[in-house]
Design a protein around this motif. Structure first.
Motif, short mmCIF file in Angstrom:
data_model
loop_
_atom_site.label_atom_id
_atom_site.label_comp_id
_atom_site.label_asym_id
_atom_site.label_seq_id
_atom_site.Cartn_x
_atom_site.Cartn_y
_atom_site.Cartn_z
N VAL A 388 6.37 18.01 -22.33
CA VAL A 388 5.40 18.12 -23.43
C VAL A 388 4.76 16.76 -23.63
CG1 VAL A 388 5.05 18.64 -25.86
CG2 VAL A 388 6.70 19.98 -24.52
N VAL A 389 3.42 16.71 -23.64
CA VAL A 389 2.68 15.47 -23.83
C VAL A 389 1.84 15.61 -25.09
CG1 VAL A 389 0.94 13.91 -22.88
CG2 VAL A 389 2.58 15.05 -21.35
N PRO A 390 2.07 14.77 -26.10
CA PRO A 390 1.26 14.86 -27.32
C PRO A 390 -0.08 14.15 -27.16
CG PRO A 390 2.90 13.14 -27.54
CD PRO A 390 3.15 13.77 -26.21
N VAL A 391 -1.07 14.63 -27.92
CA VAL A 391 -2.39 14.00 -27.97
C VAL A 391 -2.46 13.23 -29.28
CG1 VAL A 391 -4.88 14.41 -27.93
CG2 VAL A 391 -3.35 15.91 -26.66
N GLY A 392 -3.23 12.16 -29.27
CA GLY A 392 -3.36 11.34 -30.47
C GLY A 392 -4.06 12.06 -31.60
#
Length: 595
Positions: A388-392
């Protein structure tokens, strides 16, 4: 013994139809005579002038003989003469063969009493109350308590005198009418009879107003246009067919910036001040403001937040939020369905997937989780690693580019784009192509909006996307698309245009079924009890959180809305997963074929 109007203290058992004049006296009869009118019903009909009711139906039980009389009261104005038409018909057998006791229990179900409360009010055991409920549901052919209650409201299967405490029925039309009759009868007998003012001639029925908080400018405005067009088309069709019970429908729309709690609050406060009859909205960051507005004003509210958090909010406090409905299934299956879809693609063997890694790139959104924890379990069981990669923060134009770069730094079979907004999905797909990554772009919802394909052009080809509510490609869906295109000069998107259209049609159906259009509880009961098949599938709100029932590929789509998976193929939206509504098969995008 006779009353001033000439009726006897007991009922003869004969049918009657009589005018009750504004001064309370009995007038012309169409059936029977004045002596056939029981004084209790005469008094109830006279009290109707103290209410805003136009009609009321119930079953009255005579006090001595216990005979049942089917009663209908209708306020009329004919040739300038105002009166209440009072009709009564003897009942030999209740519908379905209900007993008088079952009629009492059914009346108590209408106001939501539990078996324990029914037992306490009637002085019976809880087990006996439960048996009565089971028997009456079987006799009426209704699968749930709420369906039985709706049947009672629709057909006047309400017992008068009302069983149990009168306070339970304060929100019902019949409860308000009986309270007015009781107050009228309680006037001190020693006082001179006051002249009863003649009721004003009924004013033209005012229009019904649908309040809608929609993004017409700012974030999500591409989708907002879909929402307002679907709503407008439904209203135009309803009004062209005569409106709702002779009343026209109108939309009161407030522009809302969906990412701003201040804007959301301002929009709902404005709608509440305007006195709307029902509230609607799309998806909002501060969604709970809409819920609180509905709870405070008592106005039913149908929203499309797709939020498990909002579903839980209603489930935890149905007493406060019992008039709030979510018109689509929640977001909690998006991530796990992404994993399962990729497993099915791998198993079909059409694509020699070199990586066992899946990635979800997600921008945090208030109340949304996409079911990522469950997806990890599914991925582990099905042989995938899931990152899982979060976005700013929102407004960071490069945030998606950086996040997609991080997602494909290591080989990945597919990347799920976790955002509802077209801007985000366009940036994510563009970034994926710019990096030449051999990963399938899998989005949620945003590609349903036509602006997604218009802005991406050829880069949209092959994108797979999922939605909890999508417009089918069956006959009703195609017919809706033709009418929408004829009206607005452009084809509708594949989600919110149809959803807004269906929501308005479902609201009109609930209004039409309720004798008192201001009875919010009756409207809510009807919404819960009756599934409705629209262009986006079946809306079934008889769930713990009053959320439209969703099903997986193994469930019954005739009672719910399956999550649909589309793919853009040759510029068209093709349903590649969705049970019987599938219109095509998955096609490996050209950039992955070359790999």
């Amino acid at each position: 013994m006779t009353t001033p109007g000439g009726s006897r203290s007991t009922w003869s058992g004969a049918a009657f139809t009589v005018q009750v004049r504004p001064d309370g006296r009995l007038g012309l009869t169409d059936r029977g005579t004045h002596s056939d009118v029981p004084p209790q019903l005469h008094r109830i009909a006279s009290a109707m002038r103290h209410t805003d009711l136009r009609e009321c139906r119930f079953h009255w039980r005579a006090p001595r003989s216990a005979r049942l009389c089917r009663v209908s009261l209708t306020a009329r104005a004919e040739l300038g003469f105002d009166h209440v038409e009072l009709s009564g018909d003897p009942v030999e057998q209740l519908p379905g063969g209900l007993s008088t006791r079952e009629l009492e229990v059914l009346t108590m179900l209408v106001v939501g009493l539990s078996n324990a409360e029914v037992a306490g009010e009637l002085g019976i055991t809880q087990r006996t109350a439960a048996t009565h409920v089971t028997h009456l549901m079987q006799k009426l052919g209704t699968p749930t308590r709420t369906a039985a209650a709706t049947r009672a409201l629709d057909t006047g299967l309400l017992c008068v005198p009302l069983p149990g405490s009168a306070e339970h029925y304060a929100g019902l039309s019949v409860g308000r009418l009986l309270a007015a009759a009781s107050s009228d009868a309680a006037a001190p007998s020693g006082e001179p009879r006051r002249e009863v003012p003649r009721p004003r001639r009924p004013e033209p029925r005012r229009e019904l107003v649908v309040g809608a908080a929609l993004p017409l400018t700012g974030t999500g405005s591409d989708d907002g246009r879909e929402m307002i067009n679907g709503l407008q088309l439904a209203i135009e069709e309803i009004n062209a067919a005569g409106g709702v019970r002779g009343r026209r429908v109108r939309a009161a729309v407030r522009d809302v910036e969906v990412t701003s709690s201040t804007s959301v609050r301002t929009a709902f406060e404005s709608l509440a001040r305007g006195g709307v009859d029902i509230l609607t909205s799309g998806y909002l960051a501060a969604q709970e403001i809409g819920h609180e507005t509905a709870a405070t004003t008592g106005v039913p509210y149908l929203h499309a937040a797709t939020s498990g958090a909002m579903e839980q909010m209603v489930r935890d406090d149905l007493g406060r939020f019992g008039r709030v409905f979510q018109v689509c299934a929640s977001d909690t299956e998006y991530a796990s369905r992404f994993v399962s879809f990729m497993t099915s693609v791998r198993e079909q063997g059409h694509w020699g997937i070199a990586s066992d890694r899946l990635v979800i790139v997600v921008r945090p959104w208030h109340g949304v989780d996409f079911g990522i924890d469950r997806a990890r379990t599914v991925a582990d069981r099905q042989g995938w690693s899931l990152d899982v990669v979060p976005v700013g923060r929102a407004g960071d134009g490069d945030g998606w580019a950086r996040a997609m770069g991080a997602a494909v730094r290591e080989p990945a079979a597919a990347v799920m784009i976790g955002s509802f907004f077209v801007d985000d999905a366009v940036r994510a797909v563009t970034a994926l192509h710019e990096r030449g990554a051999p990963a399938l772009p899998y989005s949620i919802y945003a590609p349903s909006v036509p602006a997604f394909r218009h802005r991406l052009g050829r880069l949209a080809e092959g994108v797979v996307w999922a939605t909890t509510t999508g417009t089918y490609s069956d006959r009703p869906g195609r017919a809706f698309a033709r009418r929408y295109t004829d009206r607005f000069g452009a084809a509708p998107g594949r989600s919110h245009a149809g959803l807004a259209y269906d929501r308005m049609q479902r609201i009109a159906r609930a209004w039409s079924a309720c004798g008192d259009l201001s009875d919010a509880d009756a409207i809510a009961t009807h919404l819960r009890a009756e599934p409705y098949r629209g262009v986006n599938g079946t809306y079934n709100f008889d769930t713990p959180g009053q959320v439209a029932l969703g099903v997986d590929e193994h469930g019954d789509p005739s009672l719910a809305q399956p999550q649909l998976i589309y793919q853009v193929q040759d510029g068209r939206q093709v349903i590649i997963n969705g049970g019987p509504f599938r219109t095509g098969e998955f096609r490996l995008p050209a950039h992955l074929q070359r790999r």
